[in-house]
Design a protein around this motif. Structure first.
Motif, PDB file in Angstrom:
ATOM      1  N   ALA A   1     -19.513 -57.068  19.538  1.00  9.77           N
ATOM      2  CA  ALA A   1     -20.555 -56.037  19.604  1.00  9.77           C
ATOM      3  C   ALA A   1     -20.062 -54.793  20.314  1.00  9.77           C
ATOM      4  CB  ALA A   1     -21.778 -56.589  20.339  1.00  9.77           C
ATOM      5  N   ALA A   2     -19.105 -54.962  21.216  1.00 11.20           N
ATOM      6  CA  ALA A   2     -18.548 -53.834  21.964  1.00 11.20           C
ATOM      7  C   ALA A   2     -17.203 -54.240  22.532  1.00 11.20           C
ATOM      8  CB  ALA A   2     -19.490 -53.421  23.101  1.00 11.20           C
ATOM      9  N   LEU A   3     -16.420 -53.240  22.833  1.00  9.08           N
ATOM     10  CA  LEU A   3     -15.062 -53.478  23.348  1.00  9.08           C
ATOM     11  C   LEU A   3     -14.834 -52.626  24.589  1.00  9.08           C
ATOM     12  CD1 LEU A   3     -11.710 -53.229  21.506  1.00  9.08           C
ATOM     13  CD2 LEU A   3     -12.381 -51.355  22.985  1.00  9.08           C
ATOM     14  N   PHE A   4     -14.184 -53.215  25.578  1.00  4.08           N
ATOM     15  CA  PHE A   4     -13.786 -52.486  26.785  1.00  4.08           C
ATOM     16  C   PHE A   4     -12.305 -52.738  27.037  1.00  4.08           C
ATOM     17  CE2 PHE A   4     -18.220 -53.636  27.190  1.00  4.08           C
ATOM     18  CZ  PHE A   4     -18.803 -52.417  27.493  1.00  4.08           C
ATOM     19  N   SER A   5     -11.507 -51.681  26.974  1.00  6.50           N
ATOM     20  CA  SER A   5     -10.089 -51.780  27.337  1.00  6.50           C
ATOM     21  C   SER A   5      -9.972 -51.421  28.803  1.00  6.50           C
ATOM     22  CB  SER A   5      -9.266 -50.799  26.517  1.00  6.50           C
ATOM     23  OG  SER A   5      -9.253 -51.194  25.169  1.00  6.50           O
ATOM     24  N   CYS A   6      -9.292 -52.248  29.554  1.00  3.41           N
ATOM     25  CA  CYS A   6      -9.260 -52.050  31.013  1.00  3.41           C
ATOM     26  C   CYS A   6      -7.853 -52.171  31.577  1.00  3.41           C
ATOM     27  CB  CYS A   6     -10.147 -53.087  31.704  1.00  3.41           C
ATOM     28  SG  CYS A   6     -11.876 -53.017  31.194  1.00  3.41           S
TER      29      CYS A   6
ATOM     30  N   THR B   1     -10.455 -47.854  30.210  1.00  2.00           N
ATOM     31  CA  THR B   1      -9.709 -46.766  29.563  1.00  2.00           C
ATOM     32  C   THR B   1     -10.300 -46.441  28.198  1.00  2.00           C
ATOM     33  OG1 THR B   1      -8.119 -48.331  28.598  1.00  2.00           O
ATOM     34  CG2 THR B   1      -7.569 -47.393  30.754  1.00  2.00           C
ATOM     35  N   GLU B   2     -11.005 -47.387  27.618  1.00  3.47           N
ATOM     36  CA  GLU B   2     -11.694 -47.148  26.346  1.00  3.47           C
ATOM     37  C   GLU B   2     -12.906 -48.062  26.268  1.00  3.47           C
ATOM     38  OE1 GLU B   2      -9.321 -47.720  22.820  1.00  3.47           O
ATOM     39  OE2 GLU B   2     -10.944 -47.118  21.489  1.00  3.47           O
ATOM     40  N   ALA B   3     -14.021 -47.506  25.786  1.00  2.75           N
ATOM     41  CA  ALA B   3     -15.230 -48.315  25.576  1.00  2.75           C
ATOM     42  C   ALA B   3     -15.763 -47.956  24.207  1.00  2.75           C
ATOM     43  CB  ALA B   3     -16.274 -48.023  26.653  1.00  2.75           C
ATOM     44  N   ARG B   4     -16.007 -48.961  23.393  1.00  2.32           N
ATOM     45  CA  ARG B   4     -16.520 -48.705  22.052  1.00  2.32           C
ATOM     46  C   ARG B   4     -17.669 -49.627  21.707  1.00  2.32           C
ATOM     47  NH1 ARG B   4     -12.701 -49.365  17.521  1.00  2.32           N
ATOM     48  NH2 ARG B   4     -11.064 -49.978  18.968  1.00  2.32           N
ATOM     49  N   HIS B   5     -18.676 -49.058  21.080  1.00  7.33           N
ATOM     50  CA  HIS B   5     -19.811 -49.807  20.543  1.00  7.33           C
ATOM     51  C   HIS B   5     -19.396 -50.199  19.129  1.00  7.33           C
ATOM     52  CE1 HIS B   5     -24.423 -49.823  19.799  1.00  7.33           C
ATOM     53  NE2 HIS B   5     -23.817 -50.519  18.868  1.00  7.33           N
ATOM     54  N   LEU B   6     -19.338 -51.490  18.829  1.00  6.97           N
ATOM     55  CA  LEU B   6     -18.820 -51.934  17.529  1.00  6.97           C
ATOM     56  C   LEU B   6     -19.895 -52.431  16.574  1.00  6.97           C
ATOM     57  CD1 LEU B   6     -15.692 -53.919  18.806  1.00  6.97           C
ATOM     58  CD2 LEU B   6     -15.723 -51.614  17.851  1.00  6.97           C
ATOM     59  N   ALA B   7     -20.974 -52.994  17.082  1.00  8.74           N
ATOM     60  CA  ALA B   7     -21.999 -53.552  16.188  1.00  8.74           C
ATOM     61  C   ALA B   7     -23.364 -53.490  16.840  1.00  8.74           C
ATOM     62  CB  ALA B   7     -21.657 -54.994  15.831  1.00  8.74           C
ATOM     63  N   ASP B   8     -24.379 -53.242  16.027  1.00  2.00           N
ATOM     64  CA  ASP B   8     -25.749 -53.267  16.517  1.00  2.00           C
ATOM     65  C   ASP B   8     -26.254 -54.704  16.544  1.00  2.00           C
ATOM     66  OD1 ASP B   8     -26.047 -50.502  16.911  1.00  2.00           O
ATOM     67  OD2 ASP B   8     -26.367 -50.191  14.765  1.00  2.00           O
ATOM     68  N   GLY B   9     -27.471 -54.863  16.939  1.00  2.00           N
ATOM     69  CA  GLY B   9     -28.085 -56.190  16.933  1.00  2.00           C
ATOM     70  C   GLY B   9     -27.962 -56.877  18.278  1.00  2.00           C
ATOM     71  N   GLU B  10     -28.499 -58.090  18.325  1.00  2.00           N
ATOM     72  CA  GLU B  10     -28.550 -58.848  19.572  1.00  2.00           C
ATOM     73  C   GLU B  10     -27.172 -59.313  20.010  1.00  2.00           C
ATOM     74  OE1 GLU B  10     -31.420 -59.704  21.418  1.00  2.00           O
ATOM     75  OE2 GLU B  10     -32.347 -58.202  20.111  1.00  2.00           O
ATOM     76  N   VAL B  11     -26.954 -59.285  21.318  1.00  2.80           N
ATOM     77  CA  VAL B  11     -25.733 -59.871  21.863  1.00  2.80           C
ATOM     78  C   VAL B  11     -26.014 -61.311  22.276  1.00  2.80           C
ATOM     79  CG1 VAL B  11     -24.836 -57.652  22.664  1.00  2.80           C
ATOM     80  CG2 VAL B  11     -26.212 -59.062  24.221  1.00  2.80           C
ATOM     81  N   LEU B  12     -24.944 -62.060  22.430  1.00  5.34           N
ATOM     82  CA  LEU B  12     -25.075 -63.472  22.804  1.00  5.34           C
ATOM     83  C   LEU B  12     -25.203 -63.587  24.326  1.00  5.34           C
ATOM     84  CD1 LEU B  12     -25.044 -66.446  21.984  1.00  5.34           C
ATOM     85  CD2 LEU B  12     -22.547 -66.381  22.053  1.00  5.34           C
TER      86      LEU B  12
END
Lengths: 223, 223
Positions: A115-120, A139-150
């Motif tokens: 659903a999202a990615l964080f590069s650290c 260093t990078e944060a991206r929203h990858l998918a909508d909807g409910e997270v687990l």
């Protein structure tokens, strides 16, 4: 303090998400499922993640100085969670079995159900005894998918998954989160004590292998 | 890295619970709402909590070496969350307005809407810049109430609460979690930009004070 003053069921009241944390060094790469990703500062954006020292991923984060945390979507299946949550990257290449990508720091991560990615980039490492906590500058944060997270609560209640022994929240078999019994339809069900997989069959074959965590029949109990 | 590589909406995908963390030294006592309580090891049981250095509670945890974390139940109201989440213990005695109890370490905690309690003795303090992370050995853990706990997601979606500026997850007004607009029934609604309180009235009086966080009318915007 005495042990009697610690009611382990209180810990079930803590809320978490579920994440895959991954890292790599050269050809070596691994990832594991954790519930301990939190944002700890906003300026700069920093995440903390706690990983068991026995996990191969922990070793690779220490060696590389980087990690990726991906947020799992609610529809992530027990096949993915079993692979990254209950098996070791020392025994198999987990990434050969999923859709792999590489972030700007050269770290591998899992695209499946992300659903999202964080590069650290690790800026502090805290020794907690059995675990290491890595604090990373995002260093990078991206929203990858909508909807409910687990969430961890959903994982236990709906997916009926177990808690990996390496998780900070592992309470031992006796005090594991209460499992709902399957509907009383007279069928016999066996539960894997490692990952929570339920096998519905009268007798469990001696050579049965858990399809999720790959443990043998000796790890199953009749429920 | 460039700022453009950081999508702040990715951070909304992280899951948290909501907690009150409290401490006291002599007559001084305070507590604040946080979303950053996590269990970091199981043997021994240890919790981590991250608190902004500006918070009075942070100061009192440092001075006392102890803290209590209580888990909020889902029915905790904005009165309690406003008092502990958006106001300062330097300005008023928060505990005089709630049901207070004292744990075995002499620390004050809030009984209202508490699902579980963790008494902790600080064993490590990690300096994160704007925040301090306290890692505590759990000296007492108690399950206080059944039922659903309050998650950060539920707080935003159902209670329509805002994020305190001191929270690690604060994203600024421009990028705050999307609020659902009230049903279009031609009524004018004003929203407090500090705590998210909604006031339904045609004109906001100049002397209006937010009932939740006690900020004045200048902090309200028409939605």
């Amino acid at each position: 303090m005495s042990r009697s003053s610690i009611d382990l069921t209180a810990f079930f009241k803590l809320s978490y998400g579920l994440y895959i944390v991954s890292a790599g060094v050269g050809e070596k790469k691994s990832g594991c499922v954790v519930n301990t990703v939190t944002q700890v500062t906003a300026v700069p954006e920093r995440l903390a993640v706690t990983v068991n020292k026995d996990n191969y991923t922990c070793e690779l984060i220490q060696q590389s100085g980087f990690f990726v945390a991906t947020v799992l979507t609610q529809d992530a299946g027990m096949d993915l969670i079993g692979l990254f949550g209950f098996r070791s990257g020392r025994d198999e290449d987990k990434f050969s079995q999923v859709d792999e990508a590489v972030d700007g720091n050269g770290m591998p991560y899992v695209l499946n159900h992300a659903a999202a990615l964080f590069s650290c980039k690790v800026c502090q490492t805290v020794d907690l005894g059995t675990h290491l906590m890595f604090i990373g500058d995002v260093t990078e944060a991206r929203h990858l998918a909508d909807g409910e997270v687990l969430t961890y609560a959903y994982y236990h209640a709906v997916k009926k998954g177990g808690t990996p022994k390496n998780a900070p929240s592992y309470k031992g078999e006796e005090t594991a989160a209460p499992k709902e019994e399957p509907a009383s339809d007279k069928k016999t069900v066996w539960r894997c004590t490692i990952c929570g997989y339920l096998a519905e069959m009268e007798e469990l074959p001696a050579d049965f292998i858990c399809p999720i965590c790959k443990k043998d029949a000796s790890f199953f109990v009749k429920v």
